[in-house]
Every structure is written in C-alpha cells, then in structure tokens.
Design an enzyme around this catalytic site. Structure first.
Site, PDB file in Angstrom:
ATOM      1  N   ARG A  60       7.151  -9.950 -20.122  1.00 48.07           N
ATOM      2  CA  ARG A  60       7.826 -11.169 -20.555  1.00 48.07           C
ATOM      3  C   ARG A  60       7.584 -11.374 -22.048  1.00 48.07           C
ATOM      4  O   ARG A  60       6.523 -11.012 -22.573  1.00 48.07           O
ATOM      5  CB  ARG A  60       7.308 -12.395 -19.792  1.00 48.07           C
ATOM      6  CG  ARG A  60       7.498 -12.352 -18.284  1.00 48.07           C
ATOM      7  CD  ARG A  60       8.936 -12.140 -17.855  1.00 48.07           C
ATOM      8  NE  ARG A  60       9.843 -13.171 -18.283  1.00 48.07           N
ATOM      9  CZ  ARG A  60      10.267 -14.184 -17.512  1.00 48.07           C
ATOM     10  NH1 ARG A  60       9.833 -14.290 -16.264  1.00 48.07           N
ATOM     11  NH2 ARG A  60      11.141 -15.059 -17.966  1.00 48.07           N
ATOM     12  N   HIS A 112     -11.832  13.326  -1.760  1.00 46.58           N
ATOM     13  CA  HIS A 112     -10.887  13.076  -0.683  1.00 46.58           C
ATOM     14  C   HIS A 112     -10.226  14.391  -0.298  1.00 46.58           C
ATOM     15  O   HIS A 112     -10.409  15.418  -0.955  1.00 46.58           O
ATOM     16  CB  HIS A 112      -9.837  12.026  -1.094  1.00 46.58           C
ATOM     17  CG  HIS A 112      -8.955  12.468  -2.222  1.00 46.58           C
ATOM     18  ND1 HIS A 112      -9.308  12.330  -3.546  1.00 46.58           N
ATOM     19  CD2 HIS A 112      -7.732  13.060  -2.244  1.00 46.58           C
ATOM     20  CE1 HIS A 112      -8.357  12.816  -4.332  1.00 46.58           C
ATOM     21  NE2 HIS A 112      -7.380  13.266  -3.556  1.00 46.58           N
ATOM     22  N   GLY A 114       5.433 -14.210 -14.594  1.00 44.46           N
ATOM     23  CA  GLY A 114       5.054 -13.842 -15.946  1.00 44.46           C
ATOM     24  C   GLY A 114       5.377 -14.920 -16.950  1.00 44.46           C
ATOM     25  O   GLY A 114       5.040 -14.804 -18.126  1.00 44.46           O
ATOM     26  N   HIS A 166       8.457 -16.295  -8.074  1.00 42.83           N
ATOM     27  CA  HIS A 166       9.682 -15.864  -7.409  1.00 42.83           C
ATOM     28  C   HIS A 166       9.331 -15.424  -5.993  1.00 42.83           C
ATOM     29  O   HIS A 166       8.291 -14.783  -5.768  1.00 42.83           O
ATOM     30  CB  HIS A 166      10.320 -14.688  -8.157  1.00 42.83           C
ATOM     31  CG  HIS A 166      10.786 -15.038  -9.535  1.00 42.83           C
ATOM     32  ND1 HIS A 166      10.993 -14.094 -10.520  1.00 42.83           N
ATOM     33  CD2 HIS A 166      11.070 -16.232 -10.109  1.00 42.83           C
ATOM     34  CE1 HIS A 166      11.395 -14.688 -11.618  1.00 42.83           C
ATOM     35  NE2 HIS A 166      11.439 -15.986 -11.398  1.00 42.83           N
ATOM     36  N   GLY A 201       6.405 -19.800 -13.356  1.00 44.49           N
ATOM     37  CA  GLY A 201       6.482 -20.040 -11.935  1.00 44.49           C
ATOM     38  C   GLY A 201       6.288 -18.838 -11.042  1.00 44.49           C
ATOM     39  O   GLY A 201       5.594 -17.868 -11.387  1.00 44.49           O
ATOM     40  N   LYS A 238      -2.723  -8.965  20.557  1.00 45.50           N
ATOM     41  CA  LYS A 238      -2.187 -10.178  21.185  1.00 45.50           C
ATOM     42  C   LYS A 238      -0.758 -10.336  20.682  1.00 45.50           C
ATOM     43  O   LYS A 238      -0.528 -10.717  19.539  1.00 45.50           O
ATOM     44  CB  LYS A 238      -3.021 -11.405  20.840  1.00 45.50           C
ATOM     45  CG  LYS A 238      -2.630 -12.619  21.667  1.00 45.50           C
ATOM     46  CD  LYS A 238      -3.521 -13.814  21.377  1.00 45.50           C
ATOM     47  CE  LYS A 238      -3.248 -14.938  22.370  1.00 45.50           C
ATOM     48  NZ  LYS A 238      -1.828 -15.300  22.463  1.00 45.50           N
ATOM     49  N   ASP A 291      -6.500  16.157   0.556  1.00 45.09           N
ATOM     50  CA  ASP A 291      -5.052  16.015   0.433  1.00 45.09           C
ATOM     51  C   ASP A 291      -4.386  16.758   1.585  1.00 45.09           C
ATOM     52  O   ASP A 291      -4.521  17.975   1.714  1.00 45.09           O
ATOM     53  CB  ASP A 291      -4.570  16.578  -0.906  1.00 45.09           C
ATOM     54  CG  ASP A 291      -5.055  15.746  -2.081  1.00 45.09           C
ATOM     55  OD1 ASP A 291      -4.949  14.514  -2.008  1.00 45.09           O
ATOM     56  OD2 ASP A 291      -5.551  16.323  -3.069  1.00 45.09           O
TER      57      ASP A 291
END
Length: 860
Positions: free
Chosen positions: A252, A353, A181, A186, A184, A566, A355
């Site tokens: 951030r 869907h 954020g 983490h 870089g 495999k 449940d």
C-alpha cells in the site's frame, strides 16, 4: 528467482521468467519513514510473487504508482497500457462507454517485476476474471470492505468482521479475512461463478443491511461519509463489475510499507490487531503458506490456461548457483507403459526433513515430511505440499549451497516405482511403493496422503498445503511372493477426515470387563408393516445412545478410548431389510423420503438386514460439514422440493456404529467388536453419500486437531469395551467440544427494525430447569433472509399471551411477543454471565429432530 547481470548498486539487468528487464534507481527511498527502497519493493514482489500470482491470475490489473515515494504529491493511477509496455506483457481490452482500455493481466513474476520497476506499489483487481478469449466472466469471489470510521479501531472492525462471518457461513460461504494494509479489513468468500456482478452486489448489499439492522449503533451501510463517524462502514459496492479492490499481498502507498495481508480468525480476536508490513508477510508466507489459497483459481484449465507446472520451481532457483536440475522448458508427460516412479530424499536443510515425490503428469508432485514417512499405522505424519519438481530431480543428490532455497545436503533415502490406487486432486492420494532392497522403506509399503482441509488442486492453489501421511496395511496383490496381510486395506472416503487406522479390538477377556456397563434391554418398537418372522422384516427400532459432555481431561492411553469426529448434522438410525431402507430421526420420525440420496445407496448394501447408527450432514464447497446448509434439507416434504434439494445440497450419512446385522443383535458386544464389523460391511464402496469415518485410537489431541481443522463441533470419546446403551446418556460415550453450543427453546421474540421491520429482531431463549424454563438471553445474529421468513411463520403459528420463561429482565420483555415453547434451536455463544445468560449468541439453526423437553444444559 531473477538472474542478474553484473551492475552497479543503483541498477541491474535481470532475467525473470525468461524476460530481460533493466531495474533502475534501486536505492531510491519510496517509504521515507522506514527507509524502504525501490530495491526492497522489487525484492518483496519477487519473493511473494508465486503466492500472490494465483490471486491476480486473469484479472485486469489497475496500478497505482508513486515514482517519487509515498510522501510525494505525484501519484499515478494507471489503467491503460502505454506505448512503452513490453510486448510480452499479456493484456486484454475492456470496452468502456466512450473508449477502450488495454489492461495487463499479471500472470508471471516478470510482469509483477515490471510493475514494481515503475514504482507501482499498489495493484487493484476486480472480483472477476477474463476467459481465455478475453471475455469477462462472472465473479468468482465476493468481497466486503469493512472501513472503520473516525474513532473506530481495527480491533472493533474485527468484531464486525466476526459478525459478518456468522452471516456468510449461514448462507454457505466461509470468508477469509485480509487486513487491508490501510485502515480496515476485507472479507473474501468464494463464489461458484453462477452469479452476475449485479447479483453478487445485491447479495453483498443485503449482507451489509443485515449487519446494520443487527448493530445499528456499530455498523453502517450507507455511502454517505458524513454518517460514518464512530461506526464501521460495510462497503458492498466493490462487487460491481466496474469496481476494483486492492489485491491480496499488494503493498500500500501509506506511510509504512503495509500489505493487504490474509489473516487467521484467531488473529482477529487480538485486541492489539494491527496492519502488517512486507517483512511480516514474507515471514508468514514462509511459515504458513497462503492463508487465502482456498480462493485461488485452478490454474491450467481450458478457460484460463496457466503457466507450466515448473514455473514456480524455476522462479525459486538460479541454475548458476545450485546443482539442482532447472529445466528451461515446460514438462511433457511421459507416454510410456512402465509404472510411475517415486523418490524419497533425506534433506538436511535448516530443519531435517524427508522430501516425498511421486511422478504425476510429467512432474514430481512433492511433499515435505518433517519426521520421515510413518512406520506405524497409529502414528501419522504431517506432509506439507511443496512446488512440483522436474522429473530429473528423481536422481538428484548433492549439496545445495547455503543461502539458496533449500540450502543443505540431499541424499536419496529410497526410490523405485509405485502402484497408484487413488489420486483425487487436492484431497487424497493412495499408492503402494516398491523401493530398493537397501532403501529406507525396507519393504513394500502402502501410504495414504490425505488433505486436512479441502480444495480441488494437488498443486495447493485451491487449499492450504497441509496433508497427513498415513501408513496402510499392504494388500497381498502388492507383494505376491510374501503377503504381509490377508486383509485388504480399508478404502478412505473422500469426505472422511484423515486419521489413524481403525481401532484394534482388544483381546478377548474372560468374565466382565473393567468399567463395562451391564447390557440394558433395548428400547424397541415393532414395525407394523411386515411380519416380524419374515426374512424381509425390518429390525426392531433402537433409541440412539447419547453422549455426556466433558472437558476433555484425563484420557490416558491405557484406558482404552477411541475418538471419533462429532459431526455437525442430525442423528439418524438406518434400518435395512431386503433392499429396503428406513431412516429414523432421534424423535422417531421417518426421514427416508427426505433423504433419498442417502437411502438409495444404503439399499444396495449386501446384507439381509441391519441397523446402522450415524449422522446426516451436508458439506460446503470445501468438504466441511455445514449445519447451516443442512437447514435447507430439514422439514422438506414435497417430492419436487426434495429432488431439487438433493441436487443443490446433497446429503451424506456418516455411519459410526452397527447395532444389528443379519438378524444378530450387537448391542451387548463391545464397541471395538462392533466397529470391526462395521468396517467390514463395505459401506464406503456404495459411493460418496455413505461413509465410515476413521477413529483415533488413544490419541485425543490428534482427533481434536483434525476436528478443529474441519471446523467441527468437537469429538466423541468411546470406551472400546463398552456396549451400546439405547436411549441412555452415560460415561462410556463422552463428547468434547471445540466451541460452546447449546440447544435452546424459543419462547418469544422482539420486533425487528430497519431491514428486519417485517420480521423479528431477536428470539428469546430458554433452557428447562428445576424451576421452569430458565431465560438464557436473546439471539439476533446468524439469520439469513429465508430463515427469518420461515422462523417468523413458525412463531406466528404459536402466538400466545403469556410466557413460560422465568426471570426475563424487564428491558427484554418490554416489547416481546410470546409463543408456545415447543420450537427447539441451536446457538453458539462466547460464555455465560453470572445469571446464566449467554454472551454473543449466534443462531445455528432449528432442531426439529429434538423435543423441547429433551433440552438440557450442555456444560461439562
């Protein structure tokens, strides 16, 4: 969700988790560039809270506040709690050198809302948690902070992250990347709590030094800021017990409302990789769940008692707006003698869907099944684990208002009681359902729900939420009046990947089968210790059959293929006779004493004698085979070393074929018949060291998807009508790889620098060809400290003055040391260049089970 009282647009009084809070200045802009308001921030933390809380649980929280917005000069870094803190905010005291601080622990959405109300945009936490009595515990995760220096892009930092991942995986830790954020990335990897902060810091520092040694032009581990331009700084210091890191899912205080967001490794391949905003993150969580769930704690333990199992359910619903039951109190497990109940509800929400809910520990553990429960054993269904539901939900039918969570019509598709056969938290559930006569199931059904990744918690806090739902054969005991089958269902192993039912043998066909190989004479070697005519004699040795690499195309369902995983291990053929066991490697070396944890269970198999073909693997903490961990078991000879290794890195044998049984050779039998005999041996009942993994019948894509989820090398396709061809590589066994791997011959090494000055920096590799040992490149990544030392010892013992390699470039041969080319290793790589050199090779491990003369190019 928060319950709001009538108020103005600028303020509200809300009830969150039973706590009343006054939210003020909701229209105040905290991020001017995007016009993101304090109300937006509060809404984000309320929605992301259930996903974020497991990563904050029992950790002391340091807050960074911007009451006047991120562009203002006023920023508060808050550690201690002030006098105005609500009494209900949980806290623990940390004794510092000259003072004590009371730190909050953010264990509910109410506390998260209170922090956001104070414009606390960032929440920072250490890598350790408090015990229930407030005692700091050892860290449960390791973090590396990859910080790009001046002129370095996020995509370049991602490349360093991939190098770091290779090293971490080699020592048994598979990290999860988080774009911070800020600038870089983490990397988080789980720890088992056995290391102190000092020890974890030392490990992280060694990792940073290894990365720097591998790529000194790209990576730096020094704390001197003046040296970071043009490089990625690997900050290892945040593992110190006194240091903190921005929490995953925290906002951030930057120009944009970016978030510390978990990412996939596939995303890190994108050259346009960028930080994500809170809007992006909410959409991703709704679609993908928590990508960092494998590092979340198990809530509700004795050391860290967690919230009741319905807290997430309640946080997502407002009882005034939905007809669903919303109990105000935690669930209490029933103390009755009756069978537990189940309910399957058809749910017409945004997408139709079903449940699927099972009573367990006082709640309904719930999965969403997008395509209804399976009706065919050959067709599995995805089942997505959702939040636990209250028992009252078992009778719920009605309309959930649109705009509310799960908005749409709910009807009961079937309900009744179930018989529990197995419940392994976070891994496997097997039940037999007895529904209504007019229900959607139509009859008694036995289902297996199998988690596709790993983890330990059925609530999904220790793993991702994707499961597979598989229809099994019904046991006669389940339907005493009218049994549907005379054969009990095959148990599912704890370490077996989910998959369809075993391959059904084809109907007998008169005469030779189309495409069937003639049965070759077996390659045999008599055992010398027992009379061959003795009932207790070991069967004759059989050379393992080999698979041919292919690209995975043109596997039609009508062709009669079965697909197996495999396995990432070493080949082993087990010979059983009179309660004795011999495990032979592919080179014919007796490995029985090296793997007593496998040989012991096999000795209990109720057969006179047998020959079983399989693969020995060692799995990581999430249950995935890890070739790097297996390296710790290879070449051990001292009994004391083997005993210790069986405790630290227990082995498992994945059995995929039976070649002889009770004196009857089976080599000429079709694969499908051998497979049926194998599954009837009861190997899975021997414990958790021996398994018969399931196969996929005519479903290559399903098999490949499972192999990718387990991060396996690929799958092996086998013709169901094919015999076993000892020692041969043919077209009836084909391997399809998920990534490029290659066995190589080590022919030399170049000296290391920096942290590797005492060992090699890279190994020079070759693959045998018609003109000799063809040079394929050098590998310097993927080695931990122990491996460097051991391989250097082996290199020193093989030193020679000449090279067997062909076409070694002058720059690679300049300072090379040559060795006798009989060491075999395995690497992964990105691609081959024009001269046949590997790009970005990464060391996987030694292959003492392979001869250098056996190494061939693995290309389809």
């Amino acid at each position: 969700m928060a319950r709001a009282a009538p108020s103005s647009a600028k303020s509200q009084t809300v009830t969150v988790d039973g706590r009343t809070l006054k939210l003020t200045n909701l229209d105040k802009v905290l991020y001017p560039e995007t016009q993101t308001t304090k109300g937006d921030v509060l809404a984000y933390y309320a929605e992301v809270g259930p996903t974020m809380l497991p990563h904050l649980w029992q950790r002391p929280a340091t807050r960074k506040r911007w009451p006047d917005g991120v562009e203002a000069a006023t920023v508060f870094f808050a550690k201690d709690l002030t006098a105005g803190t609500p009494d209900w905010v949980r806290r623990f005291t940390i004794q510092h050198r000259d003072h004590d601080n009371d730190y909050p622990v953010v264990d509910d959405v109410a506390t998260l809302t209170w922090i956001a109300q104070l414009a606390g945009l960032e929440i920072h936490v250490p890598q350790w948690r408090f015990a229930a009595d407030g005692t700091p515990q050892n860290p449960d995760r390791l973090v590396l902070d990859l910080d790009p220096g001046e002129g370095v892009t996020l995509a370049e930092a991602a490349e360093v992250a991939r190098w770091a991942r290779d090293i971490l995986r080699d020592i048994g830790h598979d990290p999860v990347p988080v774009t911070s954020g800020s600038k870089g990335i983490h990397l988080y990897a789980p720890l088992d709590g056995g290391q102190t902060p000092e020890q974890a810091t030392a490990v992280a520092r060694e990792l940073a030094l290894a990365l720097e040694a591998d790529r000194p032009d790209r990576v730096i581990s020094s704390m001197k800021r003046t040296e970071r331009d043009g490089k990625v700084f690997v900050d290892w210091s945040q593992n110190n017990g006194a240091k903190t890191t921005i929490s995953p899912y925290s906002l951030r205080g930057r120009s944009h409302p970016w978030v510390a967001a978990p990412r996939t490794w596939e995303e890190l391949e994108d050259p346009e990789l960028a930080q994500l905003t809170y809007v992006d993150v909410l959409a991703r969580v709704a679609e993908q769940g928590d990508l960092l769930a494998a590092l979340a704690p198990d809530l509700g333990t004795a050391d860290a008692p967690g919230p009741d199992r319905l807290s997430t359910y309640r946080s997502m619903r407002d009882a005034r707006r939905t007809p669903e039951p919303v109990p105000a109190t935690p669930p209490t497990p029933a103390a009755g003698d009756g069978d537990p109940i189940f309910v399957i509800q058809e749910h017409h929400a945004r997408a139709l869907h079903w449940d699927f809910r099972l009573e367990h520990d006082g709640v309904l553990v719930s999965w969403a099944v997008p395509k209804s429960p399976p009706t065919d054993p050959k067709s599995n269904r995805l089942a997505v684990l959702t939040e636990d539901h209250p028992m009252e939900y078992a009778t719920f039918e009605g309309g959930i208002p649109h705009g509310e969570y799960g908005g749409g019509q709910v009807t009961i598709w079937d309900s009744g009681t179930y018989r529990l056969h197995k419940w392994r938290e976070g891994k496997e559930v097997i039940v037999t359902l007895r529904g209504r006569p007019d229900g959607g199931l139509g009859q008694v059904r036995r289902f297996a729900l199998i988690h596709t990744g790993g983890g330990k918690n059925a609530k999904g806090t220790k793993a991702d939420r994707n499961w597979l739902m598989h229809l099994m054969e019904t046991d006669p005991d389940d339907v005493p009046a009218e049994p549907t089958s005379s054969t009990p269902p095959k148990p599912i192993s704890s370490s077996t990947p989910p998959g369809p039912a075993p391959v059904t043998p084809p109907e007998p066909v008169e005469g030779p089968r189309r495409g069937r190989l003639p049965a070759p004479p077996p390659a045999v070697h008599d055992w010398a210790d027992t009379d061959a005519d003795s009932p207790d004699a070991f069967p004759a040795e059989v050379d393992p059959m080999l698979a041919t690499l292919t690209d995975g195309k043109n596997f039609g369902p009508e062709e009669g293929w079965a697909f197996e995983m495999k396995w990432d291990g070493v080949r082993a053929v087990a010979y059983l006779a009179g309660g004795r066991v011999r495990l032979l490697s592919r080179k014919g070396r007796d490995e029985s004493a090296a793997y007593p944890d496998v040989a012991g269970p096999l000795s209990r198999l109720d057969v006179r004698n047998a020959v079983l073909d399989g693969e020995i693997v060692v799995t990581d903490a999430s249950g995935r085979p890890d070739f790097g961990l297996l390296q710790n078991r290879i070449n051990l000879s001292r009994a004391s070393d083997v005993e210790r290794a069986t405790q630290t890195w227990p082995a498992q044998l994945m059995v995929f074929d039976v070649l002889e049984l009770d004196g009857e050779p089976l080599l000429s039998r079709p694969y499908a018949e051998r497979r049926e005999l194998l599954e009837g041996l009861g190997l899975d009942a021997l414990g958790d060291r021996v398994h018969v993994p399931p196969v996929f019948h005519s479903d290559l894509e399903a098999a490949r998807e499972i192999s990718r989820q387990l991060r396996l090398e690929g799958v092996v396709a086998k013709r169901t009508d094919s015999p076993y061809a000892p020692g041969r590589r043919g077209r009836t066994w084909l391997k399809i790889k998920n990534f490029l791997t290659q066995e190589v011959v080590v022919a030399g090494w170049r000296p290391g620098q920096g942290g590797r000055s005492a060992t090699f920096g890279s190994l020079l590799m070759g693959v045998p060809g018609p003109d000799g040992l063809h040079y394929v490149g050098r590998v310097g990544s993927g080695f931990d400290g122990a491996t460097l030392t051991e391989v250097q010892r082996l290199l020193d013992a093989r030193a020679t003055t000449t090279t067997a390699l062909v076409d070694v470039p002058r720059e690679d041969a300049r300072d090379a040391h040559w060795v006798t080319p009989d060491l075999v290793g395995e690497v992964t790589y990105a691609e081959l260049t024009g001269p046949g050199r590997m790009r970005h090779p990464v060391w996987r491990g030694l292959r003492p089970d392979k001869d250098a003369a056996e190494v061939v190019w693995e290309r389809p």
